[in-house]
Write a protein that holds these residues in place. Structure first.
Motif, PDB file in Angstrom:
ATOM      1  N   ARG A  18       0.804  -1.222   0.000  1.00 32.90           N
ATOM      2  CA  ARG A  18       0.000   0.000   0.000  1.00 32.90           C
ATOM      3  C   ARG A  18       0.834   1.268   0.000  1.00 32.90           C
ATOM      4  NH1 ARG A  18      -4.365   0.617   4.311  1.00 32.90           N
ATOM      5  NH2 ARG A  18      -5.053   2.160   2.772  1.00 32.90           N
ATOM      6  N   LEU A  19       2.089   1.189   0.431  1.00 33.04           N
ATOM      7  CA  LEU A  19       2.901   2.395   0.602  1.00 33.04           C
ATOM      8  C   LEU A  19       4.131   2.373  -0.296  1.00 33.04           C
ATOM      9  CD1 LEU A  19       3.352   5.032   2.324  1.00 33.04           C
ATOM     10  CD2 LEU A  19       4.821   3.622   3.789  1.00 33.04           C
ATOM     11  N   LEU A  20       4.376   3.491  -0.966  1.00 29.04           N
ATOM     12  CA  LEU A  20       5.596   3.722  -1.745  1.00 29.04           C
ATOM     13  C   LEU A  20       6.247   4.973  -1.167  1.00 29.04           C
ATOM     14  CD1 LEU A  20       3.894   3.493  -5.270  1.00 29.04           C
ATOM     15  CD2 LEU A  20       4.910   1.585  -3.974  1.00 29.04           C
ATOM     16  N   MET A  61       3.493   7.784  -1.447  1.00 26.85           N
ATOM     17  CA  MET A  61       2.165   7.602  -2.012  1.00 26.85           C
ATOM     18  C   MET A  61       1.498   6.411  -1.327  1.00 26.85           C
ATOM     19  SD  MET A  61       2.787   8.406  -6.072  1.00 26.85           S
ATOM     20  CE  MET A  61       1.203   9.216  -6.336  1.00 26.85           C
ATOM     21  N   LEU A  62       0.235   6.602  -0.964  1.00 20.97           N
ATOM     22  CA  LEU A  62      -0.541   5.560  -0.308  1.00 20.97           C
ATOM     23  C   LEU A  62      -1.575   5.029  -1.287  1.00 20.97           C
ATOM     24  CD1 LEU A  62      -1.188   4.038   2.344  1.00 20.97           C
ATOM     25  CD2 LEU A  62      -2.782   5.904   2.891  1.00 20.97           C
ATOM     26  N   ASP A  79     -11.250   9.889   4.610  1.00 24.44           N
ATOM     27  CA  ASP A  79     -10.202  10.497   5.427  1.00 24.44           C
ATOM     28  C   ASP A  79      -8.811  10.062   4.986  1.00 24.44           C
ATOM     29  OD1 ASP A  79      -9.435  12.236   7.479  1.00 24.44           O
ATOM     30  OD2 ASP A  79      -9.165  10.577   8.883  1.00 24.44           O
ATOM     31  N   LEU A  80      -8.684   9.766   3.710  1.00 22.61           N
ATOM     32  CA  LEU A  80      -7.406   9.263   3.216  1.00 22.61           C
ATOM     33  C   LEU A  80      -6.291  10.289   3.374  1.00 22.61           C
ATOM     34  CD1 LEU A  80      -6.015   6.880   1.831  1.00 22.61           C
ATOM     35  CD2 LEU A  80      -6.624   7.902  -0.361  1.00 22.61           C
ATOM     36  N   LEU A  81      -6.552  11.523   2.926  1.00 26.80           N
ATOM     37  CA  LEU A  81      -5.527  12.558   3.062  1.00 26.80           C
ATOM     38  C   LEU A  81      -5.296  12.923   4.519  1.00 26.80           C
ATOM     39  CD1 LEU A  81      -6.181  15.012   0.095  1.00 26.80           C
ATOM     40  CD2 LEU A  81      -4.409  13.286   0.314  1.00 26.80           C
ATOM     41  N   GLU A 103       0.340   0.783   6.170  1.00 26.21           N
ATOM     42  CA  GLU A 103       0.171  -0.478   5.435  1.00 26.21           C
ATOM     43  C   GLU A 103      -0.908  -1.346   6.071  1.00 26.21           C
ATOM     44  OE1 GLU A 103       1.604  -1.438   2.604  1.00 26.21           O
ATOM     45  OE2 GLU A 103       3.783  -1.332   2.693  1.00 26.21           O
ATOM     46  N   SER A 104      -1.017  -1.290   7.395  1.00 24.58           N
ATOM     47  CA  SER A 104      -1.937  -2.187   8.088  1.00 24.58           C
ATOM     48  C   SER A 104      -3.157  -1.473   8.674  1.00 24.58           C
ATOM     49  CB  SER A 104      -1.202  -2.913   9.228  1.00 24.58           C
ATOM     50  OG  SER A 104      -0.605  -1.985  10.115  1.00 24.58           O
ATOM     51  N   GLU A 105      -3.166  -0.120   8.644  1.00 24.93           N
ATOM     52  CA  GLU A 105      -4.296   0.617   9.196  1.00 24.93           C
ATOM     53  C   GLU A 105      -5.503   0.562   8.262  1.00 24.93           C
ATOM     54  OE1 GLU A 105      -3.291   4.619  10.093  1.00 24.93           O
ATOM     55  OE2 GLU A 105      -1.827   4.097  11.649  1.00 24.93           O
TER      56      GLU A 105
END
Length: 358
Positions: free
Chosen positions: A147-149, A218-219, A182-184, A174-176
């Protein structure tokens, strides 16, 4: 020469008497004469042109301190300063426009954090970081997960620890479970944790107190990528064969380019080209750029430190991203290109490919 009363001068210059008194106190528009007994101000007709210039600049929203500089310049220099100021206003307005669009969509129920595709997309990724051929150690951190870069470029004696701490603070994402709306916000909260983590490894009074890091991450949500960016690492997007830079460098030379004082060609050899205006570190401006990007099948994203972008021409980066099939091969080839160009800095690359599920 007959002097004008403050009332007459205010009317002629379209500035209020209150404004004229303020500008006098600031040394911006000093009266030609002040009565020593009454303190009453009188102005020369020849001061009208400067007064009108002050009024126009105030209508532009220019701060008084900058107006004072403009008024002290000859006309040619003043024109250049006004152009530079307005270029900065337009750049700031564009950034606020992106945020306003996000807020309007969110508040009207068109939640931009929700998927706009019929099925989630998949992400293939690879990360590689290399010391380069000149630096004694690697202060970069590159990370790619489901999920994360992320790429961080540390600076100062504790730069490696600062960069690693910042990226590690984001890895909890990654695990939340992040609410769609509420992504940002979640990314901004994680950035706050990253800043605290950096401060934790750069204690005041220690040798590494001047250390810090850039952070570009980036998520991934399955249809969109939420971006957080501070510093001069970059994100590029290869879409439909074209390469776009979707981040804006937070450096002194980039601000000079934005203001029209430098060309990109001049910036490439400027002695302050690596001087950051924003970063994560003690005393640094840590204001992030935050935005959302809709992903499409076939997109390829590149996150890289300036160890790549300052030595490898954009056309070579484009060629590698367009012609190299897998992310693993792409990051290796990009790092090799940086080192073949002398490898003057640490170099880090993350490449992620977006595709439709099989």
């Amino acid at each position: 020469m007959e002097l004008l009363t403050i009332g007459a001068f205010a009317k002629a210059s379209r500035l209020s008497p209150k404004a004229l008194r303020l500008y006098d106190e600031l040394g911006l528009l000093t009266p030609a004469r002040v009565d020593p007994d009454t303190g009453y101000r009188r102005y020369a007709p020849g001061q009208l042109e400067q007064a009108r210039l002050v009024a126009w600049l105030r209508r532009l929203g220019m701060p008084l301190a900058r107006i004072r500089r403009v008024c002290a310049m000859d006309p040619g220099e003043a024109a250049g300063e006004i152009r530079a100021y307005w270029a900065r206003v337009e750049a700031d307005t564009a950034a606020r426009r992106d945020l306003a669009a996000f807020l309007v969509d969110h508040l009207t129920g068109k939640d931009p954090a929700m998927s706009r595709t019929t099925a989630p997309l998949t992400l293939r990724y690879a990360a590689l970081s290399n010391t380069g051929r000149v630096r004694p150690s690697n202060q970069d951190t590159a990370y790619a997960g489901s999920r994360l870069l992320a790429v961080a470029d540390g600076y100062g004696t504790g730069g490696a620890l600062a960069g690693a701490a910042a990226v590690d603070a984001l890895r909890s994402l990654e695990s939340e479970t992040v609410p769609a709306g509420d992504l940002l916000g979640a990314l901004e909260d994680a950035l706050g944790r990253a800043e605290q983590a950096v401060h934790g490894v750069t204690s005041p009074g220690d040798d590494d107190a001047d250390a810090g890091t850039t952070l570009t991450a980036m998520l991934w949500t399955g249809s969109q990528l939420a971006l957080v960016h501070i510093g001069d690492s970059r994100v590029h997007l290869l879409r439909d064969g074209e390469l776009f830079q979707i981040t804006h460098d937070h450096t002194v030379v980039q601000s000079l380019i934005d203001e029209g004082r430098l060309t990109p060609e001049e910036a490439a050899s400027h002695p302050q080209r690596s001087l950051l205006m924003r970063a994560l570190g003690r005393g640094a401006d840590s204001t992030p750029d935050l935005r959302l990007h809709d992903a499409r099948a076939g997109d390829r994203y590149l996150l890289c430190s300036d160890g790549l972008s300052t030595v490898v021409p954009a056309e070579d980066v484009h060629r590698v991203l367009a012609d190299t099939p897998g992310p693993e091969d792409a990051v290796r080839e990009l790092v090799d290109l940086a080192n073949a160009s002398g490898g003057p800095d640490n170099v880090s690359c993350v490449v992620a490919d977006v595709s439709a599920p099989a």
